[in-house]
Every structure is written in structure tokens, then in C-alpha cells.
Design an enzyme around this catalytic site. Structure first.
Site, mmCIF file in Angstrom:
data_model
loop_
_atom_site.group_PDB
_atom_site.id
_atom_site.type_symbol
_atom_site.label_atom_id
_atom_site.label_comp_id
_atom_site.label_asym_id
_atom_site.label_seq_id
_atom_site.Cartn_x
_atom_site.Cartn_y
_atom_site.Cartn_z
ATOM 1 N N LYS A 157 43.161 49.082 36.942
ATOM 2 C CA LYS A 157 42.290 48.089 37.590
ATOM 3 C C LYS A 157 41.872 48.548 38.989
ATOM 4 C CE LYS A 157 44.280 44.436 34.736
ATOM 5 N NZ LYS A 157 44.817 43.064 34.658
ATOM 6 N N TYR A 180 37.572 40.190 28.131
ATOM 7 C CA TYR A 180 38.566 39.139 28.342
ATOM 8 C C TYR A 180 38.172 37.821 27.653
ATOM 9 C CZ TYR A 180 41.256 41.885 31.728
ATOM 10 O OH TYR A 180 42.060 42.827 32.324
ATOM 11 N N PHE A 217 42.203 30.985 35.045
ATOM 12 C CA PHE A 217 42.108 32.205 35.848
ATOM 13 C C PHE A 217 40.956 33.119 35.426
ATOM 14 C CE2 PHE A 217 45.348 32.876 32.510
ATOM 15 C CZ PHE A 217 44.826 33.977 31.847
ATOM 16 N N ARG A 242 52.690 49.061 26.234
ATOM 17 C CA ARG A 242 53.013 47.717 26.761
ATOM 18 C C ARG A 242 54.379 47.732 27.441
ATOM 19 N NH1 ARG A 242 49.339 43.443 26.847
ATOM 20 N NH2 ARG A 242 50.997 41.988 26.296
ATOM 21 N N ARG A 265 54.025 47.791 36.267
ATOM 22 C CA ARG A 265 53.800 46.531 36.994
ATOM 23 C C ARG A 265 55.010 46.175 37.844
ATOM 24 N NH1 ARG A 265 51.257 43.842 31.646
ATOM 25 N NH2 ARG A 265 49.051 44.267 32.008
ATOM 26 N N HIS A 271 45.775 47.225 32.508
ATOM 27 C CA HIS A 271 45.615 46.468 31.262
ATOM 28 C C HIS A 271 45.979 47.387 30.107
ATOM 29 C CE1 HIS A 271 43.936 43.936 28.115
ATOM 30 N NE2 HIS A 271 43.440 45.059 27.615
HETATM 31 P P1 CMP Z 1 45.713 41.811 31.472
HETATM 32 O O1 CMP Z 1 46.780 42.538 30.741
HETATM 33 O O2 CMP Z 1 44.583 42.611 31.999
HETATM 34 O O3 CMP Z 1 45.138 40.661 30.523
HETATM 35 C C1 CMP Z 1 44.700 39.396 30.992
HETATM 36 C C2 CMP Z 1 44.823 39.264 32.467
HETATM 37 O O4 CMP Z 1 44.673 37.959 33.005
HETATM 38 C C3 CMP Z 1 46.212 39.670 32.877
HETATM 39 O O5 CMP Z 1 46.384 41.060 32.712
HETATM 40 C C4 CMP Z 1 46.242 39.171 34.312
HETATM 41 O O6 CMP Z 1 45.676 40.091 35.212
HETATM 42 C C5 CMP Z 1 45.317 37.949 34.290
HETATM 43 N N1 CMP Z 1 46.036 36.689 34.512
HETATM 44 C C6 CMP Z 1 45.891 35.896 35.567
HETATM 45 N N2 CMP Z 1 46.674 34.808 35.490
HETATM 46 C C7 CMP Z 1 47.339 34.910 34.346
HETATM 47 C C8 CMP Z 1 48.317 34.102 33.683
HETATM 48 N N3 CMP Z 1 48.745 32.943 34.214
HETATM 49 N N4 CMP Z 1 48.809 34.533 32.504
HETATM 50 C C9 CMP Z 1 48.361 35.705 31.945
HETATM 51 N N5 CMP Z 1 47.424 36.500 32.531
HETATM 52 C C10 CMP Z 1 46.932 36.125 33.707
#
Ligand code: CMP
Length: 149
Positions: free
Chosen positions: A11, A51, A59, A87, A104, A117
Site C-alpha cells: 500500500k 474492494y 471504512f 496471509r 503487519r 493486501h
Molecule cells: P485489506 O487486506 O487490504 O482488505 C480490506 C481492508 O480494509 C483491510 O486490509 C484494511 O486496510 C481496511 N479496513 C479498515 N477497517 C477495517 C475493519 N474494521 N476490518 C477489516 N478491514 C478494515
């Protein structure tokens, strides 16, 4: 064990922090083959498509704002059980729950800015690879390490 391809995206914060090399180093060290890689700025419609499953979530707007705020690195990674393995390497979505030693767990403080991601299933991997890469941008190559192992 199944040979799989998965989609990963570093990202915008990774580029801001000049941490691209460090993160890719972890991915390579684990054993993934990089079969597709590009630096790109995601347009809003592509971010919204990527997304789409989160469209109704509170969000969603912030997520799309962030992911389109600067360049990202999109990758296709290949390996045995690549989807689940990546993952695990990334750690939990919420940095508070991500174990130290995961990407992370080591680099992220906030769920919105969780660094990387990674596709969460074979269906997502197929869909996401197709969104970001044309077939000719993915190279079919072998690292040759099976000769040594
Ligand atoms: P990502 O794996 O890119 O997939 C969805 C993204 O939504 C996640 O990572 C986060 O960056 C974002 N996100 C923000 N708030 C939330 C939340 N409460 N639960 C899950 N994903 C979230």
C-alpha cells in the site's frame, strides 16, 4: 500440496516509508516466486472494484481514499499453498492482532494503514490478479531450486 498464484499489494505507506525492499525481501525469503510486479497508481474505479465486498462498510470511503493516495506495488506471487502462506506472512488484518514477526505485526499501527493486501481465497486471488494484471504481464518461470532440494 497445490501450486498457487496469489495477489499482493504493497500500500502507499510502504513507498512513503521507503520500505518496499524490506517487505519484498521478506516475501522472497519465505520462498515465493515473483511472477508479476508493477508500480502503479490505482484509479478510483479500480480501487472500488477491488474492494467491492467492503462497499457497505463504514471504512470503505477511507480505504479507497488511502489506496488511491499514492503509488502501490502490485504483485502476483507463486508457490505451494501461496494464498494461505502469504496471509500468514502478512499477519492479521488488524495490527493489534497481528503477531510480531509478521509484516503487519512489525510495520503497522492502524487497520486502515495495514501496509499490505493479500488475497484471502482462490476465488479472490483469481479475481484480483485479473483486475490488476493482463495475462502477458505474468511470467511463467521456475526458480530451478528443485534441482538442489
Ligand atoms: P485489506 O487486506 O487490504 O482488505 C480490506 C481492508 O480494509 C483491510 O486490509 C484494511 O486496510 C481496511 N479496513 C479498515 N477497517 C477495517 C475493519 N474494521 N476490518 C477489516 N478491514 C478494515
Amino acid at each position: 500440496m497445490a501450486l498457487e498464484r496469489t495477489f499482493a499489494m504493497l500500500k502507499p505507506g510502504v513507498l512513503s516509508r521507503h520500505a518496499v525492499g524490506e517487505i519484498i525481501c521478506r516475501i522472497e525469503r519465505k520462498g515465493f516466486n515473483i511472477v508479476g510486479l508493477k508500480l502503479m497508481r490505482i484509479a478510483r474505479p479500480l480501487a472500488e472494484k477491488h474492494y467491492a465486498e467492503h462497499k457497505a462498510k463504514f471504512f470503505f470511503g477511507e480505504l479507497v481514499d488511502y489506496i488511491t493516495s499514492g503509488p502501490v506495488i502490485a504483485m502476483v506471487l507463486e508457490g505451494e499453498e501461496a494464498i494461505a502462506l502469504l496471509r500468514r506472512l502478512c499477519g492479521s488484518t488488524k495490527p493489534l492482532e497481528a503477531s510480531p514477526g509478521t509484516i503487519r505485526g512489525d510495520y503497522a499501527m492502524h487497520t486502515n494503514f495495514n501496509i499490505i493486501h493479500a488475497s484471502d481465497s482462490p476465488e479472490s486471488a483469481r479475481r484480483e490478479i485479473g483486475l490488476f494484471f493482463a495475462e502477458e504481464e505474468i511470467l511463467d518461470w521456475k526458480d530451478g531450486n528443485d534441482v538442489w532440494i
